[in-house]
Design an enzyme around this catalytic site. Structure first.
Site, PDB file in Angstrom:
ATOM      1  N   SER A  99       0.793  -1.169   0.054  1.00 44.80           N
ATOM      2  CA  SER A  99      -0.075  -0.179  -0.113  1.00 44.80           C
ATOM      3  C   SER A  99       0.985   1.281   0.054  1.00 44.80           C
ATOM      4  CB  SER A  99      -1.084   0.151   1.359  1.00 44.80           C
ATOM      5  OG  SER A  99      -1.747   1.045   1.029  1.00 44.80           O
ATOM      6  N   ASN A 100       0.287   2.368   0.279  1.00 46.94           N
ATOM      7  CA  ASN A 100       1.097   3.642   0.418  1.00 46.94           C
ATOM      8  C   ASN A 100       0.530   4.410   1.452  1.00 46.94           C
ATOM      9  OD1 ASN A 100      -0.865   5.630  -0.743  1.00 46.94           O
ATOM     10  ND2 ASN A 100      -0.737   3.982  -2.363  1.00 46.94           N
ATOM     11  N   PRO A 101       1.175   5.437   1.707  1.00 48.39           N
ATOM     12  CA  PRO A 101       0.791   6.211   3.034  1.00 48.39           C
ATOM     13  C   PRO A 101      -0.451   7.353   2.742  1.00 48.39           C
ATOM     14  CG  PRO A 101       2.960   6.815   2.580  1.00 48.39           C
ATOM     15  CD  PRO A 101       2.525   6.091   1.536  1.00 48.39           C
TER      16      PRO A 101
END
Ligand code: CTP
Length: 397
Positions: free
Chosen positions: A213-215
Site C-alpha cells: 500500500s502507500n501512506p
C-alpha cells in the site's frame, strides 16, 4: 426522482404511523436512501424493527444508549448533517408543538434541531384536533419559521369522522419532497453535475494479513469532494482504507484494491466529472495466498503484475463533455512528468504535487499543487481545503 438523495423519515405517535412503512418503501423505490427516527410513542403503533429491517439501518429512538453508555450519543448531529431532507410523517400535534417551541426531549426532535437540511412536516391527526386554535397557530408559526408543511387530506379518519387530518398519499409526499430538494440544491457552476472523486490508498494483499500500500491519508480527495459539493455538484467519493474521517455530508463508497476501485469506476462511468486523487497501486501480487505466508524459508520472492490504469481507461472512453482531472505524484521532474501523464491518459487537467517537498504530500493538511490544463499552469499552496476550492473554481468558474 430521488436517486441518491438521503432522507430522514421521522415517525411520530399517531395511528397513521403504519402508513409510514409504505412511505418508506415508496421513497426507496424512488431511489432515496432512508434513515428512520421515531418518537417513543410511535413505537407503540409500529415496532422499530419493521423500519430497521426495511431501511437496512438502525432506527434512532433513544437519545441515551443504556446498553453502551456514552456510545453514539452524537448520532443526532451526524444524522442531521447526513440528510438532504427530513420528512416528519405522520407529525402529531404534540411533536408539532415541540418543533415550534424548540424542544428536543427525544431523538426525533433533537435530530430535527441539528438538521441543516430542509424539513417537511406532514401534520396528521383527528379533524377536531387539527382545527383546534393551538394546532392552527403552531402550523402558521412553523411555516413562518421556514418549515415546509404538507396539509393533510380530507377523508375517513380512524376516529370514524370524515374530516381533514389524513396523511396524504405517499406519492404526494414524494413529489413535494423532490420539489423541496430541487429548490434547495446549492447553486453554483457544478449544479446538476455528477462528480466522482477518488481518495486514499489501495491495498494489494499478498496473503490474508499482508498487503502492499502507500501512506495516502485521503485528505486531498475529501477536500476535493467537499469543494465540488460547495460548487453545487452531486458528489460521490470513492475511498480506500483512509485515516481521515469522511464527513457525513459526503456520499461515499469504499474500495480496497485497485481492481475494486476499477469496478466502482465502471459503475459510475457516466459521471460528468472524475477527480482521481486516489493513490492507486500500479502493481499487485501475481498470486494471493489463502493462508498466511510462514517464515520457514530463507527468502521470499513476490511476483507482481500490473494493475489496470483506471484513469487511462476512462481517458480512452471519454464521453463528449466529460471532464477528467488526474493527479500526478512525483519525486522528480514534476511538471514534465505531469504533462506526459496529462497527454498519455487523455486528461483535461492534472494536479501535480511534489511528494518530497516540505508541508506537502501524503499525511499533511497542507499541500502545493501545480494545476496544468488548457493554456493554464498555476501553483496553489496552502490548506488542502483551500487549494481544492481554488483548483475547482479555476477550472469551472
Ligand atoms: N491512476 C489510476 N490507475 C492506476 C494508477 C494511477 O487511475 N493504476 C491515476 C491516479 O489516481 C492519478 C493518476 O492516475 O490520478 C496518476 O497517478 P500516478 O501514481 O501519479 O502515476 P502513474 O500513472 O501510476 O505513473 P508512475 O507511477 O509511472 O508515475
Amino acid at each position: 426522482m430521488l436517486t441518491g438523495k438521503r432522507i430522514i423519515l421521522g415517525v411520530t405517535g399517531g395511528i397513521a404511523a403504519y402508513k409510514a412503512v409504505y412511505l418508506l418503501r415508496d421513497f426507496q423505490k424512488a431511489g432515496a436512501e432512508i434513515r428512520v427516527t421515531m418518537t417513543p410513542s410511535a413505537t407503540r403503533f409500529v415496532g422499530s424493527e419493521t423500519f430497521a429491517a426495511l431501511s437496512r439501518n438502525e432506527v434512532a429512538v433513544e437519545v441515551f444508549n443504556d446498553a453502551q453508555p456514552g456510545k453514539n450519543w452524537t448520532k443526532h448531529i451526524h444524522w442531521g448533517e447526513w440528510a438532504d431532507l427530513f420528512v416528519i410523517a405522520p407529525c402529531t400535534a404534540n411533536t408539532l408543538s415541540k418543533i415550534v417551541h424548540g424542544q428536543s426531549d427525544n431523538m426525533l426532535t433533537s435530530t430535527l434541531l441539528a438538521a441543516r437540511c430542509p424539513i417537511l412536516i406532514c401534520p396528521t391527526m383527528d379533524g377536531e384536533m387539527y382545527e383546534s386554535p393551538s394546532v392552527s397557530k403552531n402550523l402558521e408559526q412553523a411555516g413562518e419559521m421556514g418549515y415546509y408543511i404538507l396539509e393533510p387530506e380530507k377523508g375517513y379518519l380512524a376516529s370514524g369522522l370524515d374530516a381533514i387530518g389524513r396523511l396524504p398519499e405517499a406519492q404526494a409526499i414524494i413529489n413535494r419532497s423532490a420539489e423541496i430538494i430541487k429548490d434547495h440544491r446549492i447553486q453554483g457552476p457544478l449544479t446538476g453535475k455528477k462528480v466522482v472523486v477518488t481518495a486514499g490508498p489501495t491495498r494489494e494483499f499478498l496473503d490474508p494479513v499482508r498487503f502492499i500500500s502507500n501512506p495516502s491519508s485521503g485528505k486531498m480527495g475529501i477536500a476535493m469532494a467537499d469543494a465540488a459539493r460547495a460548487l453545487g455538484a452531486d458528489v460521490t467519493l470513492l475511498h480506500g482504507p483512509i485515516t481521515a474521517a469522511v464527513p457525513d455530508r459526503i456520499q461515499s463508497e469504499q474500495f480496497v484494491s485497485a481492481d475494486d476501485l476499477f469496478e466502482l469506476i465502471k459503475s459510475h462511468r457516466n459521471a460528468d466529472i472524475f477527480i482521481k486523487s486516489a493513490a492507486v497501486s500500479d502493481f499487485k501480487p501475481k498470486t494471493r495466498s489463502d493462508q498466511k505466508e510462514k517464515k520457514d524459508r530463507a527468502e521470499l520472492t513476490i511476483e507482481l503484475e500490473k494493475n489496470p490504469d483506471i484513469l487511462a481507461w476512462l481517458g480512452e472512453r471519454k464521453n463528449k463533455g466529460q471532464v477528467l482531472i488526474g493527479f500526478a505524484m512525483e519525486t522528480e521532474n514534476l511538471i514534465n512528468n505531469a504533462k506526459q501523464k496529462l497527454e498519455r491518459k487523455n486528461l483535461d487537467w492534472i494536479c501535480a504535487n511534489q511528494l518530497n517537498s516540505e508541508n506537502s504530500g501524503f499525511n499533511s493538511d497542507t499541500n502545493t499543487i501545480h494545476l496544468l490544463g488548457p493554456g493554464t499552469q498555476k501553483e496553489f499552496t496552502g490548506q488542502k481545503s483551500e487549494i481544492a476550492s481554488k483548483i475547482l473554481t479555476e477550472i469551472f468558474d
